[in-house]
Design a protein around this motif. Sequence first.
Motif, PDB file in Angstrom:
ATOM      1  N   VAL A 253     -11.735  -5.261  -5.483  1.00 17.79           N
ATOM      2  CA  VAL A 253     -11.355  -4.028  -6.176  1.00 17.79           C
ATOM      3  C   VAL A 253     -11.306  -2.884  -5.168  1.00 17.79           C
ATOM      4  CG1 VAL A 253     -11.911  -2.441  -8.060  1.00 17.79           C
ATOM      5  CG2 VAL A 253     -12.529  -4.864  -8.262  1.00 17.79           C
ATOM      6  N   GLY A 254     -10.152  -2.243  -5.067  1.00 13.00           N
ATOM      7  CA  GLY A 254     -10.004  -1.073  -4.205  1.00 13.00           C
ATOM      8  C   GLY A 254     -10.057   0.203  -5.035  1.00 13.00           C
ATOM      9  N   GLU A 255      -9.625   1.301  -4.433  1.00 13.67           N
ATOM     10  CA  GLU A 255      -9.696   2.578  -5.141  1.00 13.67           C
ATOM     11  C   GLU A 255      -8.448   2.826  -5.983  1.00 13.67           C
ATOM     12  OE1 GLU A 255      -8.739   6.518  -3.409  1.00 13.67           O
ATOM     13  OE2 GLU A 255     -10.907   6.818  -3.491  1.00 13.67           O
ATOM     14  N   GLN A 256      -7.333   3.000  -5.314  1.00 13.66           N
ATOM     15  CA  GLN A 256      -6.064   3.296  -5.985  1.00 13.66           C
ATOM     16  C   GLN A 256      -4.953   2.947  -5.003  1.00 13.66           C
ATOM     17  OE1 GLN A 256      -4.773   7.314  -6.365  1.00 13.66           O
ATOM     18  NE2 GLN A 256      -5.832   8.015  -4.542  1.00 13.66           N
ATOM     19  N   PRO A 257      -3.734   2.693  -5.510  1.00 11.79           N
ATOM     20  CA  PRO A 257      -2.648   2.399  -4.579  1.00 11.79           C
ATOM     21  C   PRO A 257      -2.391   3.590  -3.654  1.00 11.79           C
ATOM     22  CG  PRO A 257      -1.836   2.617  -6.856  1.00 11.79           C
ATOM     23  CD  PRO A 257      -3.323   2.676  -6.912  1.00 11.79           C
ATOM     24  N   GLY A 258      -1.943   3.304  -2.458  1.00 13.46           N
ATOM     25  CA  GLY A 258      -1.542   4.347  -1.527  1.00 13.46           C
ATOM     26  C   GLY A 258      -0.032   4.522  -1.566  1.00 13.46           C
ATOM     27  N   ASP A 259       0.473   5.272  -0.618  1.00 14.91           N
ATOM     28  CA  ASP A 259       1.903   5.591  -0.565  1.00 14.91           C
ATOM     29  C   ASP A 259       2.780   4.327  -0.570  1.00 14.91           C
ATOM     30  OD1 ASP A 259       4.050   7.611  -0.027  1.00 14.91           O
ATOM     31  OD2 ASP A 259       4.263   6.414   1.790  1.00 14.91           O
ATOM     32  N   GLN A 260       2.448   3.386   0.304  1.00 15.87           N
ATOM     33  CA  GLN A 260       3.296   2.183   0.407  1.00 15.87           C
ATOM     34  C   GLN A 260       3.144   1.276  -0.812  1.00 15.87           C
ATOM     35  OE1 GLN A 260       3.367   0.170   4.216  1.00 15.87           O
ATOM     36  NE2 GLN A 260       3.012   2.070   5.308  1.00 15.87           N
ATOM     37  N   GLU A 261       1.930   1.233  -1.355  1.00 13.60           N
ATOM     38  CA  GLU A 261       1.694   0.403  -2.541  1.00 13.60           C
ATOM     39  C   GLU A 261       2.468   0.965  -3.734  1.00 13.60           C
ATOM     40  OE1 GLU A 261      -0.756   1.478  -0.509  1.00 13.60           O
ATOM     41  OE2 GLU A 261      -1.482  -0.425   0.322  1.00 13.60           O
ATOM     42  N   ASP A 262       2.503   2.292  -3.821  1.00 13.29           N
ATOM     43  CA  ASP A 262       3.219   2.962  -4.911  1.00 13.29           C
ATOM     44  C   ASP A 262       4.701   2.602  -4.873  1.00 13.29           C
ATOM     45  OD1 ASP A 262       3.561   5.322  -6.899  1.00 13.29           O
ATOM     46  OD2 ASP A 262       4.923   5.827  -5.266  1.00 13.29           O
TER      47      ASP A 262
ATOM     48  N   THR B 211      -7.087  -6.003  -6.809  1.00 11.98           N
ATOM     49  CA  THR B 211      -6.678  -4.942  -7.728  1.00 11.98           C
ATOM     50  C   THR B 211      -7.301  -3.615  -7.314  1.00 11.98           C
ATOM     51  OG1 THR B 211      -6.395  -4.411 -10.080  1.00 11.98           O
ATOM     52  CG2 THR B 211      -8.542  -5.320  -9.434  1.00 11.98           C
ATOM     53  N   ASN B 212      -7.077  -2.595  -8.108  1.00 12.56           N
ATOM     54  CA  ASN B 212      -7.630  -1.261  -7.845  1.00 12.56           C
ATOM     55  C   ASN B 212      -8.295  -0.709  -9.096  1.00 12.56           C
ATOM     56  OD1 ASN B 212      -6.919  -0.412  -5.070  1.00 12.56           O
ATOM     57  ND2 ASN B 212      -4.831  -0.855  -5.757  1.00 12.56           N
ATOM     58  N   ALA B 213      -9.242   0.197  -8.883  1.00 12.05           N
ATOM     59  CA  ALA B 213      -9.913   0.847 -10.008  1.00 12.05           C
ATOM     60  C   ALA B 213      -8.926   1.741 -10.763  1.00 12.05           C
ATOM     61  CB  ALA B 213     -11.093   1.671  -9.496  1.00 12.05           C
TER      62      ALA B 213
ATOM     63  N   VAL C  45     -17.609  -1.244   2.442  1.00 13.29           N
ATOM     64  CA  VAL C  45     -16.757  -0.079   2.695  1.00 13.29           C
ATOM     65  C   VAL C  45     -15.306  -0.363   2.312  1.00 13.29           C
ATOM     66  CG1 VAL C  45     -18.181   0.853   4.561  1.00 13.29           C
ATOM     67  CG2 VAL C  45     -16.364  -0.790   5.106  1.00 13.29           C
ATOM     68  N   HIS C  46     -14.557   0.698   2.150  1.00 14.37           N
ATOM     69  CA  HIS C  46     -13.117   0.563   1.926  1.00 14.37           C
ATOM     70  C   HIS C  46     -12.451   0.394   3.287  1.00 14.37           C
ATOM     71  CE1 HIS C  46      -9.025   1.524   0.838  1.00 14.37           C
ATOM     72  NE2 HIS C  46      -9.372   1.365  -0.420  1.00 14.37           N
ATOM     73  N   PRO C  47     -11.441  -0.487   3.384  1.00 13.59           N
ATOM     74  CA  PRO C  47     -10.804  -0.662   4.699  1.00 13.59           C
ATOM     75  C   PRO C  47     -10.240   0.637   5.286  1.00 13.59           C
ATOM     76  CG  PRO C  47      -9.675  -1.976   3.010  1.00 13.59           C
ATOM     77  CD  PRO C  47     -10.925  -1.433   2.390  1.00 13.59           C
TER      78      PRO C  47
ATOM     79  N   LYS D 274       2.796  -3.087  -5.317  1.00 16.34           N
ATOM     80  CA  LYS D 274       1.822  -4.151  -5.022  1.00 16.34           C
ATOM     81  C   LYS D 274       0.583  -3.550  -4.370  1.00 16.34           C
ATOM     82  CE  LYS D 274       5.148  -7.809  -4.010  1.00 16.34           C
ATOM     83  NZ  LYS D 274       4.422  -8.966  -4.535  1.00 16.34           N
ATOM     84  N   PRO D 275      -0.602  -4.075  -4.703  1.00 16.90           N
ATOM     85  CA  PRO D 275      -1.819  -3.509  -4.117  1.00 16.90           C
ATOM     86  C   PRO D 275      -2.011  -3.926  -2.661  1.00 16.90           C
ATOM     87  CG  PRO D 275      -2.383  -5.394  -5.503  1.00 16.90           C
ATOM     88  CD  PRO D 275      -0.893  -5.170  -5.638  1.00 16.90           C
ATOM     89  N   PHE D 276      -2.576  -3.053  -1.888  1.00 14.22           N
ATOM     90  CA  PHE D 276      -2.990  -3.339  -0.512  1.00 14.22           C
ATOM     91  C   PHE D 276      -1.890  -3.972   0.349  1.00 14.22           C
ATOM     92  CE2 PHE D 276      -7.307  -2.809  -2.263  1.00 14.22           C
ATOM     93  CZ  PHE D 276      -7.832  -1.974  -1.287  1.00 14.22           C
ATOM     94  N   VAL D 277      -0.772  -3.278   0.452  1.00  7.09           N
ATOM     95  CA  VAL D 277       0.296  -3.746   1.346  1.00  7.09           C
ATOM     96  C   VAL D 277       0.542  -2.758   2.497  1.00  7.09           C
ATOM     97  CG1 VAL D 277       1.510  -5.155  -0.374  1.00  7.09           C
ATOM     98  CG2 VAL D 277       2.100  -2.733  -0.152  1.00  7.09           C
TER      99      VAL D 277
ATOM    100  N   PRO E 144      -1.266   0.213   5.444  1.00  2.04           N
ATOM    101  CA  PRO E 144      -2.166   0.059   6.600  1.00  2.04           C
ATOM    102  C   PRO E 144      -3.549  -0.483   6.221  1.00  2.04           C
ATOM    103  CG  PRO E 144      -1.069   2.210   6.624  1.00  2.04           C
ATOM    104  CD  PRO E 144      -0.676   1.550   5.344  1.00  2.04           C
ATOM    105  N   ALA E 145      -4.130   0.035   5.133  1.00  2.58           N
ATOM    106  CA  ALA E 145      -5.458  -0.466   4.718  1.00  2.58           C
ATOM    107  C   ALA E 145      -5.360  -1.933   4.292  1.00  2.58           C
ATOM    108  CB  ALA E 145      -6.012   0.387   3.581  1.00  2.58           C
ATOM    109  N   GLY E 146      -4.254  -2.269   3.665  1.00  3.07           N
ATOM    110  CA  GLY E 146      -4.050  -3.660   3.235  1.00  3.07           C
ATOM    111  C   GLY E 146      -3.914  -4.612   4.412  1.00  3.07           C
TER     112      GLY E 146
HETATM  113  N1  URA Z   1      -6.173   1.587  -0.874  1.00  4.34           N
HETATM  114  C1  URA Z   1      -6.617   1.060  -2.033  1.00  4.34           C
HETATM  115  O1  URA Z   1      -7.729   1.335  -2.469  1.00  4.34           O
HETATM  116  N2  URA Z   1      -5.822   0.251  -2.691  1.00  4.34           N
HETATM  117  C2  URA Z   1      -4.619  -0.085  -2.270  1.00  4.34           C
HETATM  118  O2  URA Z   1      -3.951  -0.840  -2.953  1.00  4.34           O
HETATM  119  C3  URA Z   1      -4.181   0.463  -1.042  1.00  4.34           C
HETATM  120  C4  URA Z   1      -4.969   1.308  -0.364  1.00  4.34           C
END
Ligand code: URA
Length: 210
Positions: free
Chosen positions: A55-64, A95-97, A177-179, A68-71, A73-75
Amino acid sequence: MSTKPKPGPTTADQAGNTLPALRKAAAHCRDCPLWEHATQTVFGEGPAAARIMLVGEQPGDQEDTAGKPFVGPAGRLLDRALTDAGISREHVYVTNAVKHFKFELRGKRRLHKTPAQAELAACLEWLDREIEIVAPELIVALGATASRAVTGRATPIGANRGRLIEHAPGVSLLITVHPSFLLRVPPEDKEQEYGKFVADLKLVVPSAKG
Ligand code: URA
């Protein structure tokens, strides 16, 4: 699991009992204002029978943009760490919260903004249902927002990482930690922090192998 934000059945409760049904309903979620500026809902991804849920936080710019989640830089960092820990991303549910990208515009750039407590609470209905349907034996909360979403309270990462916590009957929790934290640490600390992250992820390997 986590506390429901409002009484009575949520939009997610009414969506059906499969991940595809849930994903379809989440695509139209208007339960908080974040949908308005985001491109789309970014729902979780991975096998419905996965033993591990990240479980991550929320999608970022690229995920939006990708939906797709975590695709981003953090992904990519997460993928590398999973590989180094001996875990195949194909076998985990990711997934994300919060399912919509929250950002502020700086010129043309969309800069990540941490979701507010009310947005997190509104979105929990989806994570709760994902957890019910996937029924993982191990949940990995990546960062403070995810651990708050999963545990229902603020849970300091430093004091809780490095061990599996009993979360619910038959369900363990790893808080780490979060990536994106690893992308921000000073260069001289990067290797050590990355090593600690991989060491945390190695704790879930027995569940990954079954
Ligand atoms: N950070 C997150 O927490 N989730 C993502 O999907 C991408 C970056």
